[in-house]
Design a protein around this motif. Structure first.
Motif, PDB file in Angstrom:
ATOM      1  N   ASN A 230     -13.818  53.340  64.358  1.00 58.83           N
ATOM      2  CA  ASN A 230     -15.199  53.104  63.973  1.00 58.83           C
ATOM      3  C   ASN A 230     -15.372  51.669  63.470  1.00 58.83           C
ATOM      4  O   ASN A 230     -14.406  51.025  63.057  1.00 58.83           O
ATOM      5  N   GLN A 231     -16.603  51.190  63.474  1.00 60.90           N
ATOM      6  CA  GLN A 231     -16.953  49.899  62.874  1.00 60.90           C
ATOM      7  C   GLN A 231     -17.933  50.152  61.739  1.00 60.90           C
ATOM      8  O   GLN A 231     -18.978  50.789  61.931  1.00 60.90           O
ATOM      9  N   LEU A 232     -17.583  49.658  60.545  1.00 60.64           N
ATOM     10  CA  LEU A 232     -18.390  49.832  59.340  1.00 60.64           C
ATOM     11  C   LEU A 232     -18.803  48.451  58.866  1.00 60.64           C
ATOM     12  O   LEU A 232     -17.953  47.614  58.563  1.00 60.64           O
ATOM     13  N   VAL A 233     -20.106  48.207  58.776  1.00 53.00           N
ATOM     14  CA  VAL A 233     -20.605  46.855  58.562  1.00 53.00           C
ATOM     15  C   VAL A 233     -21.671  46.835  57.475  1.00 53.00           C
ATOM     16  O   VAL A 233     -22.631  47.624  57.504  1.00 53.00           O
ATOM     17  N   GLY A 234     -21.515  45.945  56.492  1.00 57.29           N
ATOM     18  CA  GLY A 234     -22.565  45.691  55.510  1.00 57.29           C
ATOM     19  C   GLY A 234     -22.926  46.883  54.658  1.00 57.29           C
ATOM     20  O   GLY A 234     -24.094  47.042  54.279  1.00 57.29           O
ATOM     21  N   LEU A 235     -21.957  47.703  54.321  1.00 55.93           N
ATOM     22  CA  LEU A 235     -22.228  48.953  53.610  1.00 55.93           C
ATOM     23  C   LEU A 235     -22.077  48.784  52.105  1.00 55.93           C
ATOM     24  O   LEU A 235     -21.125  48.170  51.634  1.00 55.93           O
ATOM     25  N   GLY A 236     -22.990  49.395  51.366  1.00 53.14           N
ATOM     26  CA  GLY A 236     -22.816  49.497  49.932  1.00 53.14           C
ATOM     27  C   GLY A 236     -21.851  50.603  49.582  1.00 53.14           C
ATOM     28  O   GLY A 236     -21.614  51.524  50.361  1.00 53.14           O
ATOM     29  N   VAL A 257     -17.651  43.721  55.203  1.00 57.19           N
ATOM     30  CA  VAL A 257     -18.735  43.799  54.216  1.00 57.19           C
ATOM     31  C   VAL A 257     -18.797  42.494  53.431  1.00 57.19           C
ATOM     32  O   VAL A 257     -17.863  42.149  52.699  1.00 57.19           O
ATOM     33  N   ALA A 258     -19.903  41.764  53.579  1.00 51.85           N
ATOM     34  CA  ALA A 258     -20.096  40.508  52.855  1.00 51.85           C
ATOM     35  C   ALA A 258     -20.708  40.729  51.475  1.00 51.85           C
ATOM     36  O   ALA A 258     -20.858  39.780  50.703  1.00 51.85           O
ATOM     37  N   ALA A 259     -21.058  41.963  51.154  1.00 55.09           N
ATOM     38  CA  ALA A 259     -21.596  42.342  49.835  1.00 55.09           C
ATOM     39  C   ALA A 259     -22.852  41.556  49.461  1.00 55.09           C
ATOM     40  O   ALA A 259     -23.084  41.219  48.302  1.00 55.09           O
ATOM     41  N   PHE A 267     -25.262  42.004  46.594  1.00 59.12           N
ATOM     42  CA  PHE A 267     -25.524  43.396  46.262  1.00 59.12           C
ATOM     43  C   PHE A 267     -25.336  43.594  44.766  1.00 59.12           C
ATOM     44  O   PHE A 267     -24.349  43.120  44.197  1.00 59.12           O
ATOM     45  N   PRO A 268     -26.216  44.337  44.087  1.00 55.73           N
ATOM     46  CA  PRO A 268     -26.011  44.630  42.663  1.00 55.73           C
ATOM     47  C   PRO A 268     -25.151  45.871  42.439  1.00 55.73           C
ATOM     48  O   PRO A 268     -24.823  46.199  41.299  1.00 55.73           O
ATOM     49  N   PHE A 269     -24.790  46.574  43.530  1.00 59.66           N
ATOM     50  CA  PHE A 269     -24.029  47.820  43.422  1.00 59.66           C
ATOM     51  C   PHE A 269     -22.611  47.610  43.953  1.00 59.66           C
ATOM     52  O   PHE A 269     -22.288  46.591  44.547  1.00 59.66           O
ATOM     53  N   TRP A 270     -21.769  48.599  43.767  1.00 57.60           N
ATOM     54  CA  TRP A 270     -20.348  48.511  44.099  1.00 57.60           C
ATOM     55  C   TRP A 270     -20.127  48.436  45.609  1.00 57.60           C
ATOM     56  O   TRP A 270     -20.907  48.960  46.395  1.00 57.60           O
ATOM     57  N   ARG A 300     -17.854  43.665  44.499  1.00 54.86           N
ATOM     58  CA  ARG A 300     -19.258  43.511  44.107  1.00 54.86           C
ATOM     59  C   ARG A 300     -19.612  42.093  43.671  1.00 54.86           C
ATOM     60  O   ARG A 300     -20.692  41.594  44.000  1.00 54.86           O
ATOM     61  N   ASP A 301     -18.736  41.407  42.945  1.00 51.95           N
ATOM     62  CA  ASP A 301     -19.100  40.058  42.494  1.00 51.95           C
ATOM     63  C   ASP A 301     -18.756  38.986  43.521  1.00 51.95           C
ATOM     64  O   ASP A 301     -18.919  37.795  43.277  1.00 51.95           O
ATOM     65  N   ARG A 302     -18.233  39.416  44.698  1.00 54.66           N
ATOM     66  CA  ARG A 302     -18.004  38.540  45.850  1.00 54.66           C
ATOM     67  C   ARG A 302     -16.939  37.480  45.588  1.00 54.66           C
ATOM     68  O   ARG A 302     -16.870  36.486  46.304  1.00 54.66           O
ATOM     69  N   THR A 303     -16.094  37.665  44.590  1.00 53.99           N
ATOM     70  CA  THR A 303     -15.019  36.703  44.316  1.00 53.99           C
ATOM     71  C   THR A 303     -13.646  37.276  44.647  1.00 53.99           C
ATOM     72  O   THR A 303     -12.645  36.582  44.510  1.00 53.99           O
ATOM     73  N   TRP A 304     -13.599  38.538  45.091  1.00 57.72           N
ATOM     74  CA  TRP A 304     -12.314  39.168  45.378  1.00 57.72           C
ATOM     75  C   TRP A 304     -12.485  40.178  46.511  1.00 57.72           C
ATOM     76  O   TRP A 304     -13.573  40.630  46.814  1.00 57.72           O
TER      77      TRP A 304
END
Length: 356
Positions: A230-236, A257-259, A267-270, A300-304
């Protein structure tokens, strides 16, 4: 439209009242709905209490503006079934519907001729919004008793947009089973977008694909499932999660997922990639594996990176997963859709209705 006899049906049906299904099937005889258009403010196609044997092909479903309901929420399910022998949904379009629900009891004969096939469909904006509320809905929800052989959820394209959809898990397998010699196969699906409503909410419990299994009944727990390619893209929240169940294999999937939203707002969520845990502590989550997946998932904070959850070691063997070296961006997510289109072309598969 109320169907009381088996046969093949084609038409245009609509209900602007959430209390009244657009189509209701009240027979256990084989029913085929083909080359049709169905619109509904509540259930589009309903069959409860009739050991359904239903095939739906080359049909488009549209969710209409919900109206007041009584007794219990009646979301805009494209198909809702409680007792069934055989269900096929192929080459359909689902537009602003609340997806497909199949439960509560399998009454088939345990052969591949009595199974579930959900294949070659297109779904846009799975939407659980009802009159003055939101229901918990999915593209596909299983919640049935009994082992069903030869189940497939395959080659579907599901795209949700922020603030135009309200989806929990895009695919949720809840206390539902394949068989040891014929596992349920969830494969070659493209799933893009999973958000709360409104999309700027801080918390979200949905996501991509989830196996879920509370309780302590070993005969009912989710089991014998293969989730692959499957391909999972841009998911919260999550891309693939094992929250409960055993003998589940997760392999050869891609998660990117680029979050962030399309305007680069985080994204503000996990956000997370693939994980497994005995969420309900029922001691029935074991014998699972997560391997040979390709992942690029920002936290979520896009640093890791949050590609594979640490908890997987307790209830699943984890090995040979590839952490993609690319910088995770919206452009990288967009590349996944191009890869998906190439994949469809190579496989010679056409999605959605072919005769409309």
């Amino acid at each position: 439209m109320v169907i009381t006899k088996g046969g093949t049906y084609t038409g245009n049906w609509e209900s602007r009242d959430s209390e009244i299904p657009a189509v209701e099937v009240r027979t256990s005889e084989p029913v085929t709905i083909i080359n049709s258009t169905i619109r509904g403010a509540g259930y589009l196609i309903k069959s409860w209490g009739h050991d359904a044997n239903i095939t739906i092909k080359h049909t488009s479903g549209y969710g209409l503006t919900p109206t007041p309901w009584s007794g219990y929420i009646k979301s805009r399910r494209f198909l809702t079934i409680d007792h069934f022998r055989n269900v096929v949904v192929e080459n359909c379009n689902l537009n602003n519907t609340a997806g497909i629900y199949i439960g509560e009891n399998y009454t088939g004969n345990g052969t591949p001729a009595n199974s579930i096939k959900i294949r070659y469909n297109k779904a846009y904006n799975i939407d659980g919004r009802t009159y003055n509320g939101i229901d918990i809905v999915q593209f596909v929800q299983f919640n049935y008793k009994g082992e069903v052989p030869a189940v497939e959820i395959a080659w579907n394209q599901v795209i949700n947009e922020p603030d135009k959809s309200a989806v929990e898990d895009n695919i949720n397998i809840f206390n539902s089973r394949g068989t040891p010699d014929s596992p349920m196969r969830i494969h070659n699906n493209y799933i893009q977008g999973a958000y709360p409503y409104p999309a700027n909410s801080n918390s979200y419990s949905g996501g991509g694909i989830l196996t879920d299994s509370p309780g302590t009944d070993s005969a009912r727990v989710t089991a014998f499932v293969m989730i692959h390619d499957n391909q999972l893209v841009g998911l919260g929240n999550h891309c693939i999660g094992i929250a409960g169940g055993n003998n589940i294999e997760v392999c050869n999937n891609r998660a990117v997922v680029a979050a962030s939203f399309q305007d680069s707002t985080p994204f503000p969520f996990w956000t997370s990639g693939i994980w497994a845990r005995d969420y309900y502590k029922g001691k029935l989550t074991y014998g699972n594996s997560i391997h040979h997946n390709q992942l690029a998932v920002l936290g979520r904070d896009r640093t890791w990176r949050n590609d594979v959850g640490d908890s997987t070691q307790f209830v699943a063997s984890v090995y040979d997963n590839e952490h993609l070296p690319d910088k995770v961006t919206i452009n990288l997510e967009a590349r996944e859709f191009t890869l998906w289109q190439q994949k469809l072309k190579l496989a010679g598969i056409k999605l959605g209705p072919q005769n409309q």
